[in-house]
Structures are given as C-alpha cells and as structure tokens.
Design an enzyme around this catalytic site. Sequence first.
Site, PDB file in Angstrom:
ATOM      1  N   LYS A  74     -21.213   4.456  -9.547  1.00  0.00           N
ATOM      2  CA  LYS A  74     -20.444   5.179 -10.568  1.00  0.00           C
ATOM      3  C   LYS A  74     -18.957   5.092 -10.203  1.00  0.00           C
ATOM      4  O   LYS A  74     -18.604   5.158  -9.012  1.00  0.00           O
ATOM      5  CB  LYS A  74     -20.949   6.623 -10.549  1.00  0.00           C
ATOM      6  CG  LYS A  74     -20.452   7.570 -11.619  1.00  0.00           C
ATOM      7  CD  LYS A  74     -21.214   8.903 -11.474  1.00  0.00           C
ATOM      8  CE  LYS A  74     -20.783   9.969 -12.451  1.00  0.00           C
ATOM      9  NZ  LYS A  74     -21.598  11.214 -12.292  1.00  0.00           N
ATOM     10  N   SER A 148     -23.610  12.724 -16.370  1.00  0.00           N
ATOM     11  CA  SER A 148     -22.409  11.927 -16.469  1.00  0.00           C
ATOM     12  C   SER A 148     -22.564  10.520 -15.892  1.00  0.00           C
ATOM     13  O   SER A 148     -21.759   9.652 -16.189  1.00  0.00           O
ATOM     14  CB  SER A 148     -21.267  12.645 -15.751  1.00  0.00           C
ATOM     15  OG  SER A 148     -21.530  12.802 -14.377  1.00  0.00           O
ATOM     16  N   SER A 172     -26.207  15.471 -13.527  1.00  0.00           N
ATOM     17  CA  SER A 172     -25.735  14.118 -13.835  1.00  0.00           C
ATOM     18  C   SER A 172     -26.515  13.020 -13.138  1.00  0.00           C
ATOM     19  O   SER A 172     -26.373  11.848 -13.493  1.00  0.00           O
ATOM     20  CB  SER A 172     -24.263  13.975 -13.442  1.00  0.00           C
ATOM     21  OG  SER A 172     -23.454  14.786 -14.244  1.00  0.00           O
TER      22      SER A 172
END
Lengths: 477, 477
Positions: A74, A148, A172
């Site tokens: 990420k 997320s 997330s």
Amino acid sequence: MFELPFTLPSIHAAYQQGTCPEAIVEEVFRRIDVVADPGIFIHLFDKTEVLEAAKALGAYDPDKPLWGIPFVIKDNIDAAGKPTTAGCPAYEYHADEDAFVVKRLRDAGALLIGKTNLDQFATGLVGVRSPFQPPKNSVDPKMVPGGSSSGSAVAVGHGIVSFSLGTDTAGSGRVPGALNNIVGLKPTLGALSATGVVPACRTLDTISIFALTVDDAYSAYQVAAAFDAGDAYSRDIAAPELPPLPGKLKIGIPDTGSIEFFGDELQARSFYDTVDLLKQQGAEIVEVDFTPFYDVAHMLYEGAWVAERHTVIEELMRDQPEAVHPTTVKVVSAALKLSATDAFRGFYRLKELARKTEPVLASLDMLCVPTMPTFYSVADLEADPIGPNSRNGTYTNFVNLLDMCGLAVPVAPRSDGRPGSVTLLAAAGKDWAVAALGRKLEQLGSHTLGATGWSLPEPVTSLPGAAPGELAIAVCG
Amino acid sequence: MFELPFTLPSIHAAYQQGTCPEAIVEEVFRRIDVVADPGIFIHLFDKTEVLEAAKALGAYDPDKPLWGIPFVIKDNIDAAGKPTTAGCPAYEYHADEDAFVVKRLRDAGALLIGKTNLDQFATGLVGVRSPFQPPKNSVDPKMVPGGSSSGSAVAVGHGIVSFSLGTDTAGSGRVPGALNNIVGLKPTLGALSATGVVPACRTLDTISIFALTVDDAYSAYQVAAAFDAGDAYSRDIAAPELPPLPGKLKIGIPDTGSIEFFGDELQARSFYDTVDLLKQQGAEIVEVDFTPFYDVAHMLYEGAWVAERHTVIEELMRDQPEAVHPTTVKVVSAALKLSATDAFRGFYRLKELARKTEPVLASLDMLCVPTMPTFYSVADLEADPIGPNSRNGTYTNFVNLLDMCGLAVPVAPRSDGRPGSVTLLAAAGKDWAVAALGRKLEQLGSHTLGATGWSLPEPVTSLPGAAPGELAIAVCG
C-alpha cells in the site's frame, strides 16, 4: 493465461521444477496488462527493475521463505528510493529506506512489484476515496473494491501477486479482503513494526497482510513480525508455527438482538452457515450481546481518535485544503472541535467499555463475526460517501481499540455468488489461534481464490507440481 | 505523653495486654489536642462516633489485621456519610459509601478518625495550595508540609494515627513523606482501586499510604490491594508477604551529569551516604543518565495530562472560577489551550521517551533517587508558588507516567537535622520489592519516626510490650 496459481506452494513447486524468478516477474507484468485496471497501482515499478531484483536473488535459497515471491505494498508504506503518497500527491515524499517490514520481506527473498492505491491517508473502508482513479473490485467491478487498502486487496484478488501489505486501523485490512474474496490478516497491534509507515491513528494502526490463503498470509506474517526498537509502539508478539486446533473451541457470535445485517438476508444466511460449520467441528457457540462492542466502534470516528488522523495532516489541511480529498477533510475536520479534555474523556469512556467486554472475551477462545454486514456498490458510495462506509465498519471498528487481532477468511460464496467472509477475532498475541481456525474454515468452505477461479491448494505437506507450459517462456540467469 | 508508639506492633502489643480500642481512640484525640494544628483535618470526626466504631469492633479478631488501628484519609477519598471536598468547598459532595479501599481497611478493623487537608484537587507537592488553613510540617513548622497529601502526612508524622491514605499522581504520596520523616508507599497504578476517589489525572492516579514504618505501610497496602471490577483502571497486582532480599541487587542512580540538588550539598551528601549503605549491603550501583526521565517528568504539567485535571473541574472553573485556588486555576488553565491533536502528540512523545527508558529499567532491579532535591520553606512558596513546587517533583513526576511503583523511605537525618529520605522505584507490580529493600534501608538508617522521637520497632518477630501507665485511662466494653 493465469494458469499458475500464485499461492506460495504453487510458486515454490514451479521453482523446484526449474522455473526462474524472472519468469514469475514476467508473468506478474503480463497479468497486470491483462487485468488492465489502472486504479490498482499508484507506483508500478519498471519491469526491468523488478527483473534485476529477481536476478539478484541468485540461486534458490531454502533459508529465504519468500524467495522469488511477488508482492505489492500500500502506498502509505515506504519502499527505498520510491515516493510515498498515502494517496495524496501533495503529501508525497521520497523514502530513502524500506519500511522495517518491507525490508524483512525483501531480505526473505520477496520481490516488490509496486505501490498500491488506497483511501487517502487510510481513512475509509470503501476504496473510492482517492484522488487517483480507484481500483475496481476484482470480483465484481460494480461493487466498491473495499478500503482503505484497496489496491493491495484487488492485486491479490486478481492473482497478480501472492500477497500484499495493507494497513488496518478500523478494518482496512479486513473489509477489502471480504470484498475481493481473499484472506486479510490483521495482526496484533505492534506485531509488525510501523517504522516507515504513514500513520492513520498511530496508537491503533497495524500493517496487515492480504493473501489468497491463510497459510500464505501467515507465512508472510511470520517473516514480517519482529520487535523494532525504533518504533515506540512495537511489541514482541509470538509468531509460532500453526498448531493443530484444540478439541473444543468456545466461540462468541453476536446475539440475535445485536447482530446487524442491514436487511441483507443472504449475508445473514452465509454467516449462520459458517456458524453451523463451526458447530460441526465441535465448537461451542456462545451468543454475546454486542452492544458494548458497537459502543466502542462508534468512538473511533465520533470520539477523540480522529485527532490522531489530524496529527498527520494538520498542516496540509490548513495550508492546502484543496489537496486533501473532500471526504477526508470532512471526516478529519471533526478533530478541530476536540480539546485535550475531550480526548481524555474519550479514553476514560473506552476504558470503561473495555472493562465491560473483558469478562466476555476472557470466557471465550475467539469471536466470529461477519466481516461486513452487507455489500455496497460504487453507485451507493457516490450517493452517500459516509453512511455505507460507516456501516462497513460495523464488525471491524472496535477491534483495534480493544487490542484484538483478527483474520478475515473467505467461506463458501453466498447463494447470489457474492463472496462469503467471516472474521475471527481474539485477544492480542493470539494471531496464531485465529490463523489456525481460519485455515480450517477455508478448507471447509469450498470457495475459489479471489477472482482467479483457482482452488485452494492441498494441505502443504504435498506440494502440487506445475504442469509444463503453464508459464510464459523466460530465460533464466 | 505520646508514650505509646502508634506503630502496628506497638498497638497490637497493647491490645494483647488488655488495652481496649476505645483507649486508643481517646489517645488519638488527646494527641490531636496536644498537636493543636487546625490545618491537618478538613473533617475531624466526632470522638463519640469513633468511640462507637471502636466499641462495635467487639472482641479482638486475629483475622482482622488492622483491628483497632487508627487511620485518616485525604479529603479527596470518600467516607460513607461524610462530605468530600477535594480541598474545594464549592466542589463538596456527600458520599453515600466508603471508597473501595476505605471499606477494605475498615472491614479489616481499622478505625477512621477523619479526613485531611490537601493541595486543592491534589494539584501540588507543597501542601499550601488549600483554601483551608494549611497544616504545619510536623518536623519543622517553617518548612512546607509537602503535598498534595499534606494533612495525611502530617498526622502520621505527629504519631496521631498509625497510617493514612493519600493519593499520588506526581509525587503527592512521596514528597510529604520525606518532609515529615515518614514512609510513603506509592503503589503500582491500579493496585488500589480508585472507586470513591476524586481524580486528579485519572490515568495516572493512585491512592498512596503513609506510615511510620515500611512494615506498617505494607501491611495496610496488603489489606487495601484488590482488583475492583467497578474501576476501569483497576489491575490485579500481587501483594505477597515480603521476601528476604536477594543476594545482589542492581540499583540505578542518576549519574553525576544528571543528578540535581539545586545547590543543596547536605541533600547530596545524605543521598550518597545512602548509596554507600546500599553498596555495603552488596548492591551493584549503576549510574544512569536521567535526561529521558526528566523529559518525561516535564510532560506532566507542560504536556497533555493537565487536561485530565481539567476534566474534573471544567465546570467549576467556568461557572465559579473564584471558588478554585488561584494557583490551581493557573496550573489547570494550561488545558484550555490544548487540542485533542496536541494530546495525541503528547502520547506519542511519552511512548518514545518510555522506549528510551525501558532498556535502562529492564537491566536494573530498581532505581534509587533522592525523594526531593532540596527543601523549601513556607516563605519560599509565598514568594514563588510555582517554581519550588516544580523542583520538588524532580524525582517524582516521571514515575506514574512510566508505570512504576515507588517507596519513599526515611534514612539517617542530614547533618543539619532535616530528615533524610530516598525513594526506591521499580517496574509495575514490584511493590513488594521496593518494600523489601525499603525495610532494610530504614533499619540501617538509625532515624526516629516522623516527628515523634520514637525508635524503629524491633523486627516484627518479637513484639515490644507496652509498659503500664503508657495510656490514658479508658474503660473498655
């Protein structure tokens, strides 16, 4: 195409049969081209660069458990020499070093392919709160990809890489797992160092791991987990080999008065099917009033902790408010009204709620909850950017506030074909326990992996062989 | 007068020889009259009422370790049926029940005599920040009595009662101990329930215990310590019988570059004399850079935690500011400028500083520090109400923020006659360890107890007998 499952046993078997890591890298980039979703990556590395890293691995090294295994991270996690944006171009900085965890994974032989899209500053559970084009859900592009950690989950859902790193503060690392039909391991807070990670709520953040199978996620976790004296929130958490399950587990589920599916009967049926499976395995199921857990969950965005997000972007919101996603501004602006006095009142309230949940948790081995209460589409989020996102966090928001670890694990698909998923939750340090039961559940669930159509590998003791011609041709060495 | 030492062994011996608790109560009130310091008590109970409680004890009960032992409590701790003021008449409320700890002590036979003066809302280390007339230092009335638990320390210093309860957030259970030549036991946070206590900083508060000897303080502690499900911050901390000292202790002291006496050479000499005693007992002394401990200490009033005090008196400061002591207003008003964002930045900073001190503490059995760096007079505080108070906290302010336990223990008097005192500090849960070493130190120190002139009792195995005629005559039963 996509013939070779990118599970660890499958790639290891290919390597044993003479495949070279450059061939796997070529296959990764071929898959990226075929998937053709420009929303997955914020920084896809040059293939040449990754091929060089593959070449630099040298001869197969059995001491490197992730030798030649492709992964992505990420874009709120640092990779040496690359920019980190946290989903906000104005925030971008150049990272001189790998994040502590990324370094450990690369030292164990893993090949980093790129950095993925996310809900900006890891604030969201939907994956569409990004100024970059959001990735599409790997299973059904009409649905939100989940966030997320959207890009990291979608990349694994498509089988582009074997595993990926997300982060998880409010869910997330779990919700996108459920939405992409993959595993989401959310470790105990502090088990994975936060050095080189952009914080969301620094006291509640953890790096998380997506993979196609529980074994793969746990293998990456075992490599990643280590105490880091440089991270004040790091803790020394055990990551032992997975033990066999004990004879009789006592597992809590939300009781009928407090369980919530927002009218989604198929989600309810899927959950109770899994509960039945647990019972068939000899588990004792205990119905638990989830009210205090929900009360904790509400504190995450309605209470003081939103001020932690503010510590990260205070300057940006003040000096370049237009650079921040409007929904992020809306969420984080709540911090502007909160005093330190409010913050302490919030801690007292959390401590009191935690005291209510402690005896419940102490009497159980684990909790089992739906990962999400229901599904939302991209259109739903366009109509209401906040509400569906909040509801997605029903069974995730309380977890880090209560210092629990969790594993989102795919189960059999629902009758409408949407992926089934439950989350197992346990006390801090029992990551091995949720993984051990999660592995059992995925074996019972008869689902295919992510959006790939691949089956779950046989138990690890017998490695599947790769048939000739499964890979695009590549020259080794 | 004052012939019978009010140590536990001495009172127990008197009871064994036929003295009745009513006689002890009469003697308590006689001593109160003789001391004639109206600043000690905010609520002195009627003698009749205490005599009734003494009578209600019935026959001597060996299962009640504090049977007939007189004590007092700081007036921020509840006693059933009495007002609690926390040193602020406008804040006064009527307590329906005993505080959890007070109930345990009374159930064990202890006799509560009254409620004592304090620095208002337990904010201070000097004892002169009270709208009630402050008590006088029991040893030297020119000096501050120490705070915030001023009345509780002075009452024990005079031998009016055997032990007393204070509270300790920043040193309020240790500094007044040193100033009155008595023992101040500051337990691990959560060991003594806070139910029925007015908070100062709720995350950092503990009830503390003053007594004439370490054995007496620890005996009261053993009775008081218990998990309380009704207090969200309660913890289950062991309170075992005191073990013999291990052969070789590793004890940290501030190194020469970081130790601070503000020019008080006699205080320095007293401290190093004690260090020499520890060496003679076989301890290994390790010099430690105290800079990170001081950095932590500064956070208590300069950082976010002052907002905890604000949670308690926010309404009062807003609606009746004149009802709050001007110095308290000044200290707590700092919270008005602190946002929740500031608060979290403070927690991050504390966590980072704690990470620096952890390896130091892990390599040691204990720390030994001066309880205070020097002495201040009442006149000093009239000239500057803040500075001397802050300096008094040099070796105390960091302790609760770092979750340590501590014991202030008298040592030999300084060459000018002022009381000597050091504080032993250890990790949470090691209350027994500081008490075990503290007992050894007080035996080596050849001091008299408090302001009484009494000698330290012989080790507990042989109880001293009370000579006839030591007590005022009272009719039992």
